[in-house]
Design an enzyme around this catalytic site. Structure first.
Site, PDB file in Angstrom:
ATOM      1  N   TYR A   1     -66.404  31.762  54.787  1.00 11.02           N
ATOM      2  CA  TYR A   1     -65.128  31.323  55.350  1.00 11.02           C
ATOM      3  C   TYR A   1     -64.299  32.532  55.783  1.00 11.02           C
ATOM      4  CZ  TYR A   1     -60.449  29.199  55.498  1.00 11.02           C
ATOM      5  OH  TYR A   1     -59.197  28.781  55.873  1.00 11.02           O
TER       6      TYR A   1
ATOM      7  N   ASN B   1     -52.496  30.401  49.584  1.00 11.17           N
ATOM      8  CA  ASN B   1     -52.694  28.983  49.292  1.00 11.17           C
ATOM      9  C   ASN B   1     -51.536  28.160  49.852  1.00 11.17           C
ATOM     10  OD1 ASN B   1     -55.087  28.935  47.201  1.00 11.17           O
ATOM     11  ND2 ASN B   1     -53.752  30.634  46.607  1.00 11.17           N
TER      12      ASN B   1
ATOM     13  N   VAL C   1     -12.076  -7.285  31.246  1.00 12.80           N
ATOM     14  CA  VAL C   1     -12.553  -6.516  30.097  1.00 12.80           C
ATOM     15  C   VAL C   1     -11.958  -5.109  30.083  1.00 12.80           C
ATOM     16  CG1 VAL C   1     -14.620  -5.348  29.188  1.00 12.80           C
ATOM     17  CG2 VAL C   1     -14.685  -7.793  29.682  1.00 12.80           C
TER      18      VAL C   1
END
Length: 401
Positions: free
Chosen positions: A119, A148, A312
């Site tokens: 490669y 990478n 409430v």
């Protein structure tokens, strides 16, 4: 400017093409000097006629085409050298000396273990071909030796080990690491794309190489993206395990802007399957309504949502050092705060029609009252620290006695 991208269906190609279109279509305005016309997408299934037409009209060429994992090593030369030769000959045919970029690899250094890489040898041959083309034609040639490459849309079990790790962790599959201390140099796709935009603007970054080490220098023959991350495999897996545990802990680790952790988390999340793209939260429900913790941070507190039923009153407590923001996003309510030891009360009428943040002051007992007879009051609450049951710093006391 018309752009030709070869290898357009690959990992880098897809990311580059979609981001070029964002600029072309005015969706990305961070590069006002870039004027993109056509984006020509060419891949292995394209025709000679298409390539010919694209080469005639292109103003910049990104050659991302290549072979990574062939069944036969002989395919390396055909994919990484043969097509490059065809591309350059086609440009010469049309006397098109527009800038051309080549996506090469660190393996082309042929340093260390890469010295026997088929490669790497094929990539090096492609580099030499491009440099020779530049000398012959005068065209601007940009040869990038990438480390990478990682990020969204990378194929697991193909493009990189990190893609495989992210995919496996997201899908509850095992991860195998032979040596956790092995260090990788990672280039995230979004950093690569920014460098490609720099190249289009004539601001590419240059470098030379000492073995596999990239040395940034303005006079360098090669090009490189300036932002990479060197990280051990063991740390990558450690981070992914923490990300994976979010659904149970709700704790978000520190992810500073530009950090490796932030980029890895974005990559990891892109691999979540549909069944993991949402997860239930624990709602603490009673006759008054509900209280639900949303997300927690390691050092910057937590966010919750409180729902109060009509009429409430909730709260009626105070803190020594904890402080909060109450942000009503729906309904109509009243927030009251009284300084401990005094009759001093401050009041804030709040509504989802006018969203504002109200401090819950340390040393003040406070409440929140739903003034509506019919609608729930929905309040987003941020606290400067995560709730610690062993040290809650919460003391009951009514605002008005």
């Amino acid at each position: 400017m018309n752009i030709l991208v070869t290898g357009a269906k690959g990992f880098v190609g897809r990311n580059l093409c979609e981001n070029l279109k964002n600029i072309r279509d005015g969706k990305n305005r961070t590069r006002p000097n870039l004027k993109i016309g056509e984006v020509y997408e060419y891949d292995i299934d394209g025709t000679e006629e298409q390539l010919d037409g694209y080469c005639a009209r292109a103003d910049f060429v990104f050659n991302l085409a290549g072979v990574n994992r062939p069944k036969d090593p002989a395919e390396f030369k055909a994919g990484n050298f043969g097509f490059a030769a065809t591309l350059l000959e086609t440009l010469k045919k049309h006397h098109n000396t527009c800038p051309v970029m080549l996506a090469s690899s660190l393996q082309a250094t042929l340093a260390g273990r890469f010295g026997i890489s088929e490669y790497g040898l094929s990539k090096k041959a492609g580099e030499d071909l491009f440099f020779a083309y530049g000398e012959e034609t005068g065209a601007r040639v940009l040869v990038y030796r990438f480390p990478n490459l990682v990020g969204k849309w990378a194929r697991p079990n193909y493009n990189s080990a990190v893609a495989t790790f992210c995919h496996n962790m997201a899908n509850d599959l095992p991860i195998k690491v032979n040596d956790p201390s092995t260090e990788l140099e990672l280039l995230f796709i979004d950093d690569l794309i920014e460098e490609m935009f720099d190249a289009l603007e004539g601001k590419e970054h240059h470098c030379e190489f000492e073995g596999v080490n990239t040395i940034m220098t303005e006079s360098g023959r090669y090009c490189a993206a300036p932002v990479t991350h060197k990280v051990a495999l063991g740390y990558i897996v450690e981070c992914l395990k923490r990300f994976h545990g979010l659904t149970e802990s709700l704790v978000i680790p520190e992810i500073p802007d530009g950090s490796f952790e932030k980029k890895l988390w974005s990559m990891y999340v892109s691999y979540l399957p549909e069944k993991k793209a949402s997860f239930p939260l624990k709602m603490n429900v009673d006759a008054r309504g509900s209280f639900t913790e949303l997300l927690k941070t390691e050092k910057c507190g937590q966010v919750s949502v409180n729902i109060s039923k009509p009429g409430v009153t909730k709260g009626q407590h105070w803190h020594n050092s904890k402080w909060e923001f109450f942000i009503v996003v729906s309904g109509h309510g009243l927030i009251e705060e009284r300084k401990i030891g005094t009759d001093e009360v401050i009041r804030f009428e709040v509504s989802g029609k006018k969203i504002e943040a109200v401090y819950m002051l340390p040393g003040y007992t406070h409440n929140i009252i739903n003034l509506s007879d019919t609608e729930d009051l929905v309040t987003v609450m941020w606290a400067n620290e995560r709730f610690d049951p062993s040290h809650p710093d919460t003391f009951a006391e009514p605002v008005e006695s």
